[in-house]
Design a protein around this motif. Structure first.
Motif, mmCIF file in Angstrom:
data_model
loop_
_atom_site.group_PDB
_atom_site.id
_atom_site.type_symbol
_atom_site.label_atom_id
_atom_site.label_comp_id
_atom_site.label_asym_id
_atom_site.label_seq_id
_atom_site.Cartn_x
_atom_site.Cartn_y
_atom_site.Cartn_z
ATOM 1 N N VAL A 57 39.918 48.835 24.161
ATOM 2 C CA VAL A 57 39.668 47.904 23.065
ATOM 3 C C VAL A 57 39.032 46.646 23.646
ATOM 4 O O VAL A 57 39.330 46.254 24.765
ATOM 5 C CB VAL A 57 40.989 47.620 22.288
ATOM 6 N N GLU A 58 38.100 46.075 22.880
ATOM 7 C CA GLU A 58 37.435 44.832 23.319
ATOM 8 C C GLU A 58 37.856 43.685 22.415
ATOM 9 O O GLU A 58 37.848 43.819 21.188
ATOM 10 C CB GLU A 58 35.906 45.006 23.255
ATOM 11 N N ALA A 59 38.242 42.577 23.032
ATOM 12 C CA ALA A 59 38.607 41.381 22.266
ATOM 13 C C ALA A 59 37.350 40.545 22.027
ATOM 14 O O ALA A 59 36.577 40.298 22.948
ATOM 15 C CB ALA A 59 39.631 40.566 23.060
ATOM 16 N N VAL A 116 37.809 41.889 28.002
ATOM 17 C CA VAL A 116 37.594 40.493 27.618
ATOM 18 C C VAL A 116 36.204 40.071 28.094
ATOM 19 O O VAL A 116 35.824 40.339 29.235
ATOM 20 C CB VAL A 116 38.676 39.594 28.277
ATOM 21 N N ASN A 117 35.441 39.426 27.211
ATOM 22 C CA ASN A 117 34.109 38.937 27.586
ATOM 23 C C ASN A 117 34.231 37.629 28.349
ATOM 24 O O ASN A 117 34.973 36.737 27.954
ATOM 25 C CB ASN A 117 33.270 38.686 26.326
ATOM 26 N N CYS A 118 33.492 37.509 29.432
ATOM 27 C CA CYS A 118 33.477 36.252 30.175
ATOM 28 C C CYS A 118 32.050 35.783 30.385
ATOM 29 O O CYS A 118 31.170 36.568 30.726
ATOM 30 C CB CYS A 118 34.186 36.417 31.517
ATOM 31 N N ILE A 148 37.182 43.002 32.610
ATOM 32 C CA ILE A 148 36.312 41.854 32.373
ATOM 33 C C ILE A 148 34.903 42.368 32.106
ATOM 34 O O ILE A 148 34.381 43.180 32.875
ATOM 35 C CB ILE A 148 36.292 40.906 33.610
ATOM 36 N N GLU A 149 34.320 41.938 30.986
ATOM 37 C CA GLU A 149 32.929 42.274 30.694
ATOM 38 C C GLU A 149 32.081 41.056 31.032
ATOM 39 O O GLU A 149 32.303 39.970 30.503
ATOM 40 C CB GLU A 149 32.757 42.632 29.208
ATOM 41 N N LEU A 150 31.123 41.263 31.921
ATOM 42 C CA LEU A 150 30.241 40.149 32.243
ATOM 43 C C LEU A 150 28.796 40.620 32.203
ATOM 44 O O LEU A 150 28.513 41.790 32.417
ATOM 45 C CB LEU A 150 30.609 39.549 33.598
ATOM 46 N N ILE A 178 29.694 45.782 33.408
ATOM 47 C CA ILE A 178 28.491 44.983 33.196
ATOM 48 C C ILE A 178 28.073 45.182 31.737
ATOM 49 O O ILE A 178 27.779 46.302 31.315
ATOM 50 C CB ILE A 178 27.328 45.433 34.113
ATOM 51 N N ASP A 179 28.088 44.088 30.991
ATOM 52 C CA ASP A 179 27.799 44.115 29.555
ATOM 53 C C ASP A 179 26.291 44.056 29.312
ATOM 54 O O ASP A 179 25.554 43.556 30.160
ATOM 55 C CB ASP A 179 28.459 42.890 28.912
ATOM 56 N N ASP A 180 25.862 44.532 28.153
ATOM 57 C CA ASP A 180 24.452 44.426 27.736
ATOM 58 C C ASP A 180 23.520 44.977 28.801
ATOM 59 O O ASP A 180 22.435 44.430 29.034
ATOM 60 C CB ASP A 180 24.073 42.957 27.453
ATOM 61 N N LEU A 199 29.208 50.453 33.180
ATOM 62 C CA LEU A 199 28.059 49.785 32.569
ATOM 63 C C LEU A 199 28.170 49.970 31.070
ATOM 64 O O LEU A 199 28.524 51.045 30.598
ATOM 65 C CB LEU A 199 26.740 50.433 33.018
ATOM 66 N N LYS A 200 27.848 48.922 30.322
ATOM 67 C CA LYS A 200 27.766 49.054 28.867
ATOM 68 C C LYS A 200 26.297 49.004 28.493
ATOM 69 O O LYS A 200 25.639 47.976 28.690
ATOM 70 C CB LYS A 200 28.513 47.916 28.172
ATOM 71 N N ILE A 201 25.790 50.102 27.986
ATOM 72 C CA ILE A 201 24.382 50.151 27.584
ATOM 73 C C ILE A 201 24.203 49.279 26.351
ATOM 74 O O ILE A 201 24.920 49.434 25.352
ATOM 75 C CB ILE A 201 23.940 51.584 27.233
#
Ligand code: C2E
Ligand code: CA
Ligand code: CA
Ligand code: CA
Length: 278
Positions: A57-59, A116-118, A148-150, A178-180, A199-201
């Protein structure tokens, strides 16, 4: 002509002045919101494409501005980054998300990884390792359940600092994504050196899957490359069954998007989870 020029200038400067005041008052209001717990988190599920189970789950942060309504992060994260308010905001998000997952676990929910996005500003201007440690200690959450999503921007700005912080995060046992991915032009050879798990595409590549053959090629290449580097892949912004099926066919590991579930307040997420797993 001289007259109107001067009026034009006065008008212009008044406008800038008014913008500065509006910005300043928004900044104060955001500061107040952070201090007085007026921010909330919504939670969006991710599913495992192999067996359809909920994998994490992503906050995502929201700001309820009373009569102005709910403000989306795109409208206040940049301000928070420019003013430094992202530091207390980021600490609050880390702590709140960790507490929520631990509360769910205590209430009998099967443990899920909480992402969690940072912002890269948090990495360069605060001691992220201390902040993460604090959130883990305070909540009692198993560090393996924190992710941690960065974005690539941190890694592009200062690769050596980025790698050092990533190593420290891995040492804590937390997961790093790694986000985006795909939007930041980081070199593929550099990826090999990064101690990350996932990795998040970016959703911009997922959007036209099944319509644009170029995007199909990019997504399939990212997935193949990631698997060769032993990285897990998440596709974000999955809205249609066709996109889901294509990603499944490419052996993408996880999917996230409106097709599966929207970002939801905590209680709604609990109901969603019960429905989904029954
Ligand atoms: P992101 O991390 O890439 O999050 C995905 C965004 O796409 C979220 O927007 C989510 O609501 C939206 N989304 C999810 N599934 C779909 C879908 O199927 N279709 C479409 N069209 N959109 C989808 P949101 O919540 O407005 O967040 C925007 C961005 O703000 C996030 O992008 C993230 O970069 C940032 N953000 C959110 N929460 C935080 C936070 O706590 N800290 C920091 N630093 N940044 C945050
Ligand atoms: Ca994210
Ligand atoms: Ca993203
Ligand atoms: Ca995105």
């Amino acid at each position: 002509a001289k007259e109107s020029g001067r009026n034009g200038y006065q008008f212009y400067s008044r406008e800038i002045h008014e913008q500065a005041i509006a910005r300043f008052s928004l900044e104060n209001e955001l500061k107040d919101a952070i201090e007085n717990n007026l921010l909330t988190l919504v939670y969006q599920p991710k599913v495992n494409l192999c067996d359809g189970s909920v994998s994490g789950v992503e906050a995502l942060v929201r700001w309820d501005r009373g009569e102005h309504g709910a403000v989306n992060p795109a409208d206040f994260i940049p301000l928070a980054e420019e003013t430094g308010l992202i530091l207390p905001l980021g600490r609050w998000v880390l702590r709140e998300a960790s507490l929520q997952m631990q509360a769910w676990i205590d209430g009998g929910v099967s443990p899920l990884v909480m992402a969690v996005n940072c912002s890269s500003v948090q990495f360069t201007r605060s001691d992220m390792i201390a902040d993460i440690n604090e959130a883990i200690a305070y909540s009692g959450l198993d560090s393996r359940l924190l992710e941690i999503e960065l974005t690539e921007s941190l890694l592009l700005q200062d690769p050596e600092l980025g790698i050092r912080i990533l190593r420290d995060m891995k040492a804590l046992g937390i997961q790093v994504a790694i986000d985006d991915f795909g939007t930041g032009f980081s070199s593929l050879s550099y990826l090999k050196r990064l101690p990350v798990d996932k990795l998040k595409i970016d959703s911009s590549f997922v959007k036209d899957l099944g319509i644009d053959s170029g995007d199909v090629a990019i997504v399939s290449a990212i997935i193949t490359l990631s698997h060769n580097l032993n990285l897990s892949v998440v596709a974000e912004g999955v809205e249609t069954q066709q996109q889901y099926d294509i990603l499944h066919g490419f052996d993408c590991n996880e999917a996230q998007g409106f097709l599966i579930g929207r970002p939801m307040p905590a209680e709604e997420f609990e109901r969603w989870l019960l429905d989904y797993t029954q």
